[in-house]
Design a protein around this motif. Structure first.
Motif, PDB file in Angstrom:
ATOM      1  N   GLU A  14       0.861  -1.180   0.000  1.00 40.31           N
ATOM      2  CA  GLU A  14       0.000   0.000   0.000  1.00 40.31           C
ATOM      3  C   GLU A  14       0.899   1.233   0.000  1.00 40.31           C
ATOM      4  O   GLU A  14       1.893   1.286   0.737  1.00 40.31           O
ATOM      5  CB  GLU A  14      -0.882   0.028   1.256  1.00 40.31           C
ATOM      6  N   ALA A  21       8.832   1.711   6.909  1.00 35.80           N
ATOM      7  CA  ALA A  21       9.337   1.483   8.266  1.00 35.80           C
ATOM      8  C   ALA A  21       8.936   0.093   8.755  1.00 35.80           C
ATOM      9  O   ALA A  21       9.716  -0.584   9.430  1.00 35.80           O
ATOM     10  CB  ALA A  21       8.805   2.551   9.212  1.00 35.80           C
ATOM     11  N   ARG A  22       7.724  -0.325   8.433  1.00 34.48           N
ATOM     12  CA  ARG A  22       7.293  -1.669   8.850  1.00 34.48           C
ATOM     13  C   ARG A  22       8.140  -2.739   8.172  1.00 34.48           C
ATOM     14  O   ARG A  22       8.530  -3.725   8.798  1.00 34.48           O
ATOM     15  CB  ARG A  22       5.818  -1.891   8.488  1.00 34.48           C
ATOM     16  N   GLN A  66       7.619 -15.142   4.867  1.00 33.41           N
ATOM     17  CA  GLN A  66       6.399 -15.252   5.672  1.00 33.41           C
ATOM     18  C   GLN A  66       6.110 -13.964   6.438  1.00 33.41           C
ATOM     19  O   GLN A  66       4.957 -13.540   6.562  1.00 33.41           O
ATOM     20  CB  GLN A  66       6.502 -16.413   6.667  1.00 33.41           C
ATOM     21  N   HIS A  67       7.157 -13.368   6.985  1.00 32.80           N
ATOM     22  CA  HIS A  67       6.936 -12.153   7.772  1.00 32.80           C
ATOM     23  C   HIS A  67       6.530 -10.976   6.888  1.00 32.80           C
ATOM     24  O   HIS A  67       5.734 -10.131   7.299  1.00 32.80           O
ATOM     25  CB  HIS A  67       8.163 -11.823   8.613  1.00 32.80           C
ATOM     26  N   ASN A  69       4.775 -11.282   4.205  1.00 26.79           N
ATOM     27  CA  ASN A  69       3.381 -11.596   3.908  1.00 26.79           C
ATOM     28  C   ASN A  69       2.448 -11.245   5.054  1.00 26.79           C
ATOM     29  O   ASN A  69       1.277 -10.956   4.856  1.00 26.79           O
ATOM     30  CB  ASN A  69       3.251 -13.095   3.634  1.00 26.79           C
ATOM     31  N   ARG A  70       2.979 -11.321   6.273  1.00 24.37           N
ATOM     32  CA  ARG A  70       2.158 -11.110   7.458  1.00 24.37           C
ATOM     33  C   ARG A  70       1.805  -9.634   7.656  1.00 24.37           C
ATOM     34  O   ARG A  70       0.836  -9.322   8.334  1.00 24.37           O
ATOM     35  CB  ARG A  70       2.937 -11.618   8.669  1.00 24.37           C
ATOM     36  N   LEU A  71       2.612  -8.734   7.076  1.00 31.25           N
ATOM     37  CA  LEU A  71       2.322  -7.301   7.249  1.00 31.25           C
ATOM     38  C   LEU A  71       1.016  -6.964   6.539  1.00 31.25           C
ATOM     39  O   LEU A  71       0.793  -7.369   5.394  1.00 31.25           O
ATOM     40  CB  LEU A  71       3.462  -6.453   6.676  1.00 31.25           C
ATOM     41  N   ILE A  72       0.172  -6.215   7.241  1.00 33.73           N
ATOM     42  CA  ILE A  72      -1.156  -5.901   6.714  1.00 33.73           C
ATOM     43  C   ILE A  72      -1.042  -5.075   5.427  1.00 33.73           C
ATOM     44  O   ILE A  72      -1.818  -5.260   4.496  1.00 33.73           O
ATOM     45  CB  ILE A  72      -1.973  -5.104   7.774  1.00 33.73           C
ATOM     46  N   ASP A  73      -0.064  -4.173   5.374  1.00 31.92           N
ATOM     47  CA  ASP A  73       0.066  -3.277   4.224  1.00 31.92           C
ATOM     48  C   ASP A  73       0.751  -3.927   3.022  1.00 31.92           C
ATOM     49  O   ASP A  73       0.891  -3.304   1.977  1.00 31.92           O
ATOM     50  CB  ASP A  73       0.854  -2.014   4.622  1.00 31.92           C
ATOM     51  N   VAL A  74       1.215  -5.136   3.192  1.00 32.65           N
ATOM     52  CA  VAL A  74       1.845  -5.838   2.071  1.00 32.65           C
ATOM     53  C   VAL A  74       0.765  -6.569   1.282  1.00 32.65           C
ATOM     54  O   VAL A  74       0.032  -7.390   1.824  1.00 32.65           O
ATOM     55  CB  VAL A  74       2.931  -6.817   2.560  1.00 32.65           C
ATOM     56  N   ILE A  75       0.678  -6.254  -0.002  1.00 31.21           N
ATOM     57  CA  ILE A  75      -0.378  -6.832  -0.836  1.00 31.21           C
ATOM     58  C   ILE A  75       0.090  -8.161  -1.429  1.00 31.21           C
ATOM     59  O   ILE A  75      -0.658  -9.129  -1.475  1.00 31.21           O
ATOM     60  CB  ILE A  75      -0.777  -5.846  -1.963  1.00 31.21           C
TER      61      ILE A  75
END
Lengths: 166, 558
Positions: A14, A21-22, A66-67, A69-75
């Motif tokens: 996004e 930063a995330r 995997q990590h 992918n786990r971030l909400i903002d990663v599409i």
């Protein structure tokens, strides 16, 4: 310890503040290294494309995947190293050209690497060279013998070939 | 209709079915507290410290399964939440933490009580939002609750600038939430589930290893069915206690550092470990090189990043425990493993949790046994330390959400405020808080709201006048150099309870334990605090020393 491998991740995110930063925090918090990082908006203003080069053994690479992918903002995350892909990087090299003889020589070498002169002053010039990792390394090694004043690279950008699904 | 940002927030919380908000007021959150002043559907519970408020929201969430909500101001209010947010994150507890932020035009200027709470909490939350405009609030609240409670649950932070709380905007609450980067995988891959079922059929020495994920997924019923279907022995971790009744013959009780010898020996000899909503935590596995060396592993987890993180897995199944167990239950039958079950029974009988009575001392294990005897149906909220391990060992939990503790982060001070949240969430249940003398004094101030609300909490302090677990390690591994663990200078907690306005009882003799517990049972117009003065240097056994394998467990008694 399992053998370490370099991997290129293509990460669609996004286009919002704080996303980088995330992504970066995920690496720093676990002591994983980022070798190169490129971030820019895509043709869709809501989405940015991150190309991220990292290294680690198979387990670390899996964790990174995997990590991310786990971030909400990663599409979407793609490990490009698992498919056939194209990659490019652009480098700007500023070199001292105090004597004309040297300048001619540098321009000839630049030709070999299909470099373009994008700035020329009486005592300096700036070259733009695009290529994959091997080509840029070769170019930098040669120009280093002429004395590089300044160097900036974009970091790798990459994508899968053909119609392979991103 | 145009409403203030604060009112939009409250209306959003109502739409999410929020009953309680735990909070501490302060400058940058004042408009929200003001909106709550005349609010009746969402009840504001003022706590005495933001950490306490966060644990209360957490305890409410653990006891009910609903999202816990905490509210604090900017700067120090927000930083005081950090421990509570990290606690919830480590145990995957659904929580929404709302913080006030300074005015948007002050953000980044080192304004009074300004702190980059999004930056500070980034590694300890599932997601976070900074809101600078009132018209973002409704969408963010809906997204935050969706994220907090779905997939692997976790805390979500909403940081709202004060001017966004004050300015008016149109209230339009989204009916559905669709986040393109967030699609938790609920159903397991059928092929993987079939593979798992096949492995389970072949195994000669299989065991089930269930964790907190079973509780979070409300999959206790499916787990019971699965265990009874297959007749495979089961160990349930500290975070999952109660998911399967510990009183059942197939239950091997808790595994790991202070777990049962039976469960630890079972891991060491097993040929198939079926992990369900458990994450192979270091406190469970001991030395990874020696962990379940002969076993194939099936790992069911909603979080793909958890699978293969610590232990290589033969059959990974990404999915919700409830859904995957439901599918598995269709494919499994009774396992033909009589010799293995006989071995488990032998270990169980040979190595129960046990302790030695020392003279006339009040033994902490005895107190715990008596608490179990008198309050076996209660919700037990434990703190962190020796008393926590004794409670886990000697209290036999039979229901999910009956046992609440900070297993992942190991947060001392968690339990008293968490018990407040649990009691509000479950008003018809008895809530027992088993605390330590070290942990109790870390959040003792939260006795005040418990008294004000007349909550009938049973606060039982296992008081050995030491930071007991650390003292135990010092005794065993640091040559009895008791550095910074001597708590003999603590106040008299019974007198202190009376000073707060609660009932305080001090127990110094074993004969007084049961009468005190009976008395506590009869006091229901407010909290009762019993200070059990126990044997000072009793240790928790069995114990797998850090770095040792589970097979090398020290049983403690010869």
């Amino acid at each position: 310890m399992n053998p370490e491998e370099r991997h290129i991740f293509s990460v669609m995110v996004e286009n919002r503040f704080g996303v980088l930063a995330r992504v970066a925090g995920l690496f720093s918090g676990r002591g994983f290294n980022i070798d190169s990082l490129n971030v820019a908006e895509t043709h869709d203003k809501g989405i940015s494309h991150i190309t991220l080069v990292t290294h680690g053994d198979a387990q670390i690479i899996e964790q990174i995947y995997q990590h991310l992918n786990r971030l909400i903002d990663v599409i979407e995350v793609t490990d490009l190293s698992t498919g056939t892909h194209v990659e490019r990087e652009l480098v700007l090299i500023k070199i001292a050209t105090d004597d004309p003889q040297k300048r001619t020589e540098i321009l000839q070498v630049a030709e070999v690497f299909r470099g373009r002169v994008i700035d020329m002053k009486p005592t300096t010039l700036v070259l733009e060279i695009t290529g994959d990792e091997g080509k840029l390394k070769a170019a930098i090694d040669i120009f280093n013998t002429y004395g590089i004043l300044e160097l900036a690279r974009t970091g790798k950008v990459a994508m899968l070939r053909g119609s392979e699904k991103q | 209709m145009e409403l203030s940002g604060a009112q939009i927030l409250i209306d959003g919380l109502k739409r999410e079915g929020v009953e309680y908000i735990f909070g501490v007021n302060g400058g940058a959150a004042m408009p929200i507290f003001d909106a709550l002043y005349s609010e009746t559907d969402v009840k504001l519970i003022p706590m005495r410290h933001e950490q306490g408020a966060s644990h209360a929201a957490d305890g409410y969430a653990r006891a009910t399964g609903n999202v816990g909500v905490v509210l604090a101001t900017s700067g120090p209010g927000a930083t005081n939440l950090v421990t509570g947010i990290a606690t919830a994150y480590m145990d995957s507890i659904p929580m929404v933490a709302i913080t006030g932020q300074v005015f948007t035009h002050y953000i980044g200027s080192d304004a009074f009580q300004e702190c980059d709470v999004i930056g500070v909490t980034r590694p300890i939350c599932k997601h976070s939002y900074l809101i600078k405009s009132s018209d973002e609030i409704a969408d963010v609240v809906a997204e935050a609750f969706h994220i907090a409670k779905t997939g692997k649950p976790g805390p979500v932070i909403i940081d709202i600038a004060k001017d966004a709380q004050m300015r008016e905007a149109l209230f339009q609450y989204p009916e559905t939430v669709d986040i393109r980067g967030y699609k938790p995988q609920v159903h397991g891959d059928p092929e993987q589930i079939a593979k798992a079922a096949a492995l389970i059929k072949e195994a000669k020495r299989p065991m089930l290893y269930a964790g907190g994920g079973v509780v979070l997924a409300n999959a206790s019923e499916e787990l019971r069915k699965f265990t009874l279907n297959t007749q495979i022995p089961i160990t349930v971790t500290l975070m999952g206690l109660g998911a399967f009744p510990e009183t059942h013959p197939l239950a091997m009780e808790m595994p790991g550092m202070h777990g049962s010898c039976c469960a630890n020996y079972a891991f060491t000899d097993s040929d198939l470990v079926v992990a369900i909503g458990a994450r192979f935590d270091d406190r469970v596995t001991g030395d990874l090189g020696k962990f379940a060396p002969n076993a194939k592993k099936i790992h069911i987890d909603i979080d793909a990043s958890c699978i293969g993180k610590n232990v290589p897995v033969d059959v990974p199944i990404v999915g919700d425990a409830k859904s995957v167990l439901t599918e598995l239950n269709k494919q499994v039958g009774p396992a033909d493993i009589d010799p293995w079950r006989a071995q488990i029974q032998e270990w169980k009988q040979k190595y129960p949790f046990e302790y030695e009575q020392k003279g006339d001392n009040v033994m902490p294990q005895y107190v715990t046994e008596q608490i179990y005897k008198h309050f076996s149906d209660a919700i037990v909220v434990a703190d962190v330390g020796q008393h926590q391990m004794w409670a886990a060992q000697y209290f036999k939990f039979t229901e999910p959400r009956q046992w609440l503790n900070s297993g992942g982060l190991g947060t001392m001070g968690f339990s008293l405020p968490a018990a407040i949240g649990a009691q509000l969430g479950c008003p018809d249940k008895t809530v027992v808080n088993i605390n330590g003398d070290g942990s109790y004094i870390m959040t003792i101030q939260e006795l005040v709201p418990a008294i004000s609300m007349k909550l009938p909490l049973k606060v039982f302090i296992i008081n050995n006048m030491y930071l007991g677990m650390v003292r135990q390690w010092q005794e065993l591994f640091h040559g009895k150099r008791y550095s910074a663990v001597d708590y003999h200078d603590n106040p008299d907690f019974a007198l202190l309870a009376e000073a707060f306005g609660a009932t305080g009882i001090r127990v110094e003799h074993p004969d007084d334990v049961e009468p005190a517990l009976e008395k506590a049972k009869g006091i229901n117009d407010g909290p009762v605090v019993i200070d059990f003065i126990v044997d000072e240097e009793e240790n928790v056994f069995p114990m797998v020393p850090a770095g040792a394998g589970l097979g090398d467990v020290i049983r403690g008694l010869s």
